[in-house]
Design an enzyme around this catalytic site. Structure first.
Site, PDB file in Angstrom:
ATOM      1  N   ASP A  44      -8.151  52.921  58.639  1.00  0.00           N
ATOM      2  CA  ASP A  44      -7.720  52.086  60.119  1.00  0.00           C
ATOM      3  C   ASP A  44      -7.510  52.558  60.902  1.00  0.00           C
ATOM      4  O   ASP A  44      -7.706  52.465  61.869  1.00  0.00           O
ATOM      5  CB  ASP A  44      -6.345  51.582  59.480  1.00  0.00           C
ATOM      6  N   SER A  45      -7.658  54.147  60.883  1.00  0.00           N
ATOM      7  CA  SER A  45      -8.338  54.685  62.430  1.00  0.00           C
ATOM      8  C   SER A  45      -9.397  54.506  63.402  1.00  0.00           C
ATOM      9  O   SER A  45      -9.643  54.865  64.143  1.00  0.00           O
ATOM     10  CB  SER A  45      -7.536  56.114  62.203  1.00  0.00           C
ATOM     11  N   ASP A  83      -8.705  52.612  53.540  1.00  0.00           N
ATOM     12  CA  ASP A  83      -7.104  52.240  53.725  1.00  0.00           C
ATOM     13  C   ASP A  83      -7.207  50.668  54.069  1.00  0.00           C
ATOM     14  O   ASP A  83      -7.612  50.137  54.662  1.00  0.00           O
ATOM     15  CB  ASP A  83      -7.415  53.239  54.728  1.00  0.00           C
ATOM     16  N   LYS A 113      -5.350  53.447  50.128  1.00  0.00           N
ATOM     17  CA  LYS A 113      -4.054  53.603  50.825  1.00  0.00           C
ATOM     18  C   LYS A 113      -3.717  52.814  51.298  1.00  0.00           C
ATOM     19  O   LYS A 113      -3.866  51.808  51.861  1.00  0.00           O
ATOM     20  CB  LYS A 113      -4.261  55.242  51.839  1.00  0.00           C
ATOM     21  N   GLU A 115       0.614  52.285  53.828  1.00  0.00           N
ATOM     22  CA  GLU A 115       1.400  52.791  54.172  1.00  0.00           C
ATOM     23  C   GLU A 115       2.628  52.413  54.204  1.00  0.00           C
ATOM     24  O   GLU A 115       2.785  50.752  53.651  1.00  0.00           O
ATOM     25  CB  GLU A 115       1.486  52.740  56.104  1.00  0.00           C
ATOM     26  N   GLU A 178       3.047  62.101  57.569  1.00  0.00           N
ATOM     27  CA  GLU A 178       2.380  62.030  58.857  1.00  0.00           C
ATOM     28  C   GLU A 178       3.450  62.699  59.443  1.00  0.00           C
ATOM     29  O   GLU A 178       4.603  61.809  59.638  1.00  0.00           O
ATOM     30  CB  GLU A 178       1.449  60.857  58.828  1.00  0.00           C
TER      31      GLU A 178
END
Ligand code: KIV
Length: 261
Positions: A44-45, A83, A113, A115, A178
């Site tokens: 999602d970057s 993501d 993925k 978070e 991270e």
């Protein structure tokens, strides 16, 4: 040979490092895959490096599906992970399973993925029970930027170790670490049987990931300490584009070899 979850587990067991990168489109996905990268994360970057947003929060499910489809078309061997964007898995288990399922059904990705640590372990459990492999992501989690008060290195060892164990217990097949000190990342990597993939977490993780546009030198401005630029594509692109403009202005391009008679 396609990269599978058992293959990643075997790599951890044999001490072979896992190389992961992000990608958001077909041409870069092809280059990454042809060069043997093991994991391609459609991160999602995309919100920062492609859309030009200040953070990842505005990214939508439909945008992630769009980018993940393009990436999958360019990949023969790497594992493609989609993501899950902000608010695609936080509002309820059913929504989370539905959105995770979209990645596998619509895009060709083989995992998702998301978070969070202990706080989302019930979500990870539910998604993996629906036969959708989940990579967890703990430490500095950019979707929590406002809660963390910025992109800050996370140093609470007990909490990080607990998060790591909880996501493993919930069924995650891997975990991104991270923005955490290297000694804590080493302890987590040692404590888990699933592979750890570090970004700003030092060399002791089972693998590393970087945001493609950062490591290719496509992003001007501030560079985080953990980013290494392996190329300067921004400069190469600028040279090519300014040469083109000059040649068009001078009437040098197109030359005879570019013309039909
Ligand atoms: O969105 C992303 O690119 C990521 C990586 C930095 C791990 O989450």
């Amino acid at each position: 040979m396609p990269i599978t979850i058992p293959k990643l587990f075997q790599m951890k067991k044999e001490g072979k490092k896992i190389a992961a990168l992000t990608a958001y489109d077909y041409p870069f996905a092809r280059i990454l895959d042809e060069n043997g990268v093991h994991i391609i994360l459609v991160g999602d970057s995309v919100g920062n490096v492609i859309q030009g947003n200040a953070n990842t929060l505005p990214v939508t499910m439909d945008e992630m599906i769009y980018h993940t489809k393009m990436v999958s078309r360019g990949v023969a061997n790497a594992m493609v992970i989609g993501d899950m964007p902000f608010m695609s898995y936080q509002t309820g288990i059913e929504t989370a399973i539905f959105n995770a399922g979209r990645f596998l059904k619509e895009t060709g990705a083989s995992a998702v993925k998301l978070e969070g640590g202990a706080a989302v372990s019930h979500v990870i459990k539910a998604i993996t029970r629906a036969s959708i492999p989940v990579q967890a992501h703990i430490g500095l989690t950019p979707q929590s930027i406002h809660q963390m008060g910025g992109h800050k290195v996370q140093r609470d060892e007990d909490r990080l170790l607990n998060d790591a164990k909880e996501v493993e217990e919930a069924g995650a097949f891997s975990v991104v670490l991270e923005g955490i000190p290297l000694d804590i990342a080493a302890k987590i990597t040692e404590a888990l049987s699933i592979p750890t993939i570090g970004i700003g977490a030092g060399p002791h993780c089972d693998g590393q990931i970087l945001v493609l546009h950062d490591m290719m030198g496509l992003n001007p401005g501030h560079k985080a300490r953990f980013v290494k630029a392996y190329a300067n594509l921004r400069e190469s692109a600028s040279i090519g584009i300014s040469d083109y403009i000059k040649e068009v202005e001078k009437g040098v391009f197109p030359g005879p070899e570019h013309c039909y008679s």
